[in-house]
Design a protein around this motif. Structure first.
Motif, PDB file in Angstrom:
ATOM      1  N   UNK A  81      -7.244  10.524 -10.426  1.00  0.00           N
ATOM      2  CA  UNK A  81      -6.320  11.614 -10.134  1.00  0.00           C
ATOM      3  C   UNK A  81      -4.964  11.420 -10.795  1.00  0.00           C
ATOM      4  N   UNK A  82      -4.477  10.188 -10.786  1.00  0.00           N
ATOM      5  CA  UNK A  82      -3.117   9.930 -11.273  1.00  0.00           C
ATOM      6  C   UNK A  82      -3.069   9.495 -12.734  1.00  0.00           C
ATOM      7  N   UNK A  83      -4.224   9.071 -13.263  1.00  0.00           N
ATOM      8  CA  UNK A  83      -4.309   8.501 -14.602  1.00  0.00           C
ATOM      9  C   UNK A  83      -3.540   7.186 -14.734  1.00  0.00           C
ATOM     10  N   UNK A  84      -3.149   6.593 -13.592  1.00  0.00           N
ATOM     11  CA  UNK A  84      -2.635   5.222 -13.601  1.00  0.00           C
ATOM     12  C   UNK A  84      -3.860   4.317 -13.722  1.00  0.00           C
ATOM     13  N   UNK A  85      -3.735   3.248 -14.481  1.00  0.00           N
ATOM     14  CA  UNK A  85      -4.883   2.362 -14.649  1.00  0.00           C
ATOM     15  C   UNK A  85      -5.184   1.619 -13.341  1.00  0.00           C
ATOM     16  N   UNK A 130      -9.464   3.558  -4.556  1.00  0.00           N
ATOM     17  CA  UNK A 130      -8.809   3.062  -5.766  1.00  0.00           C
ATOM     18  C   UNK A 130      -9.255   3.862  -6.995  1.00  0.00           C
ATOM     19  N   UNK A 131     -10.537   4.127  -7.096  1.00  0.00           N
ATOM     20  CA  UNK A 131     -11.057   4.907  -8.226  1.00  0.00           C
ATOM     21  C   UNK A 131     -10.536   6.340  -8.167  1.00  0.00           C
ATOM     22  N   UNK A 132     -10.503   6.926  -6.989  1.00  0.00           N
ATOM     23  CA  UNK A 132      -9.959   8.290  -6.853  1.00  0.00           C
ATOM     24  C   UNK A 132      -8.488   8.334  -7.244  1.00  0.00           C
ATOM     25  N   UNK A 133      -7.724   7.332  -6.817  1.00  0.00           N
ATOM     26  CA  UNK A 133      -6.307   7.276  -7.191  1.00  0.00           C
ATOM     27  C   UNK A 133      -6.163   7.170  -8.703  1.00  0.00           C
ATOM     28  N   UNK A 169       1.948   7.049  -6.638  1.00  0.00           N
ATOM     29  CA  UNK A 169       0.981   8.084  -7.023  1.00  0.00           C
ATOM     30  C   UNK A 169       1.534   9.467  -6.669  1.00  0.00           C
ATOM     31  N   UNK A 170       2.124   9.601  -5.489  1.00  0.00           N
ATOM     32  CA  UNK A 170       2.715  10.878  -5.085  1.00  0.00           C
ATOM     33  C   UNK A 170       3.800  11.289  -6.077  1.00  0.00           C
ATOM     34  N   UNK A 198       0.841  -1.198   0.000  1.00  0.00           N
ATOM     35  CA  UNK A 198       0.000   0.000   0.000  1.00  0.00           C
ATOM     36  C   UNK A 198       0.878   1.251   0.000  1.00  0.00           C
ATOM     37  N   UNK A 199       1.949   1.220   0.785  1.00  0.00           N
ATOM     38  CA  UNK A 199       2.860   2.362   0.829  1.00  0.00           C
ATOM     39  C   UNK A 199       3.552   2.577  -0.511  1.00  0.00           C
ATOM     40  N   UNK A 200       3.938   1.483  -1.171  1.00  0.00           N
ATOM     41  CA  UNK A 200       4.555   1.601  -2.497  1.00  0.00           C
ATOM     42  C   UNK A 200       3.580   2.232  -3.484  1.00  0.00           C
TER      43      UNK A 200
END
Length: 77
Positions: free
Chosen positions: A65-69, A59-62, A21-22, A14-16
């Motif tokens: 926001x990040x545009x990572x799939x 997960x959806x917000x991440x 994302x950061x 989770x931290x990774x």
């Protein structure tokens, strides 16, 4: 989670994911991430410390926001 090792592995992963994302968003810290996700800072802290699982809404917000799939985000677990 079955045992302490599973919990520890979940926290590490989770931290990774949060760190990725950061980095992608070029944010300074968890507080900046919480502002971007429009969640309170304790939500990020609870995820980092294993007291809150990464649920569908986070997960959806991440993803949004990040545009990572979603698949990329889930690959951390």
């Amino acid at each position: 989670m079955k045992n302490a090792d599973d919990a520890d592995e979940y926290i590490i992963n989770a931290n990774k994911m949060l760190d990725a994302v950061i980095a992608k968003l070029e944010l300074k810290n968890d507080a900046a991430l919480s502002r971007r996700l429009k969640v309170s800072p304790p939500v990020i802290s609870k995820i980092r410390h294993g007291r809150l699982r990464v649920g569908a809404s986070i997960l959806i917000s991440l993803h949004e926001t990040s545009e990572l799939s979603i698949a990329e985000l889930k690959s951390f677990f």
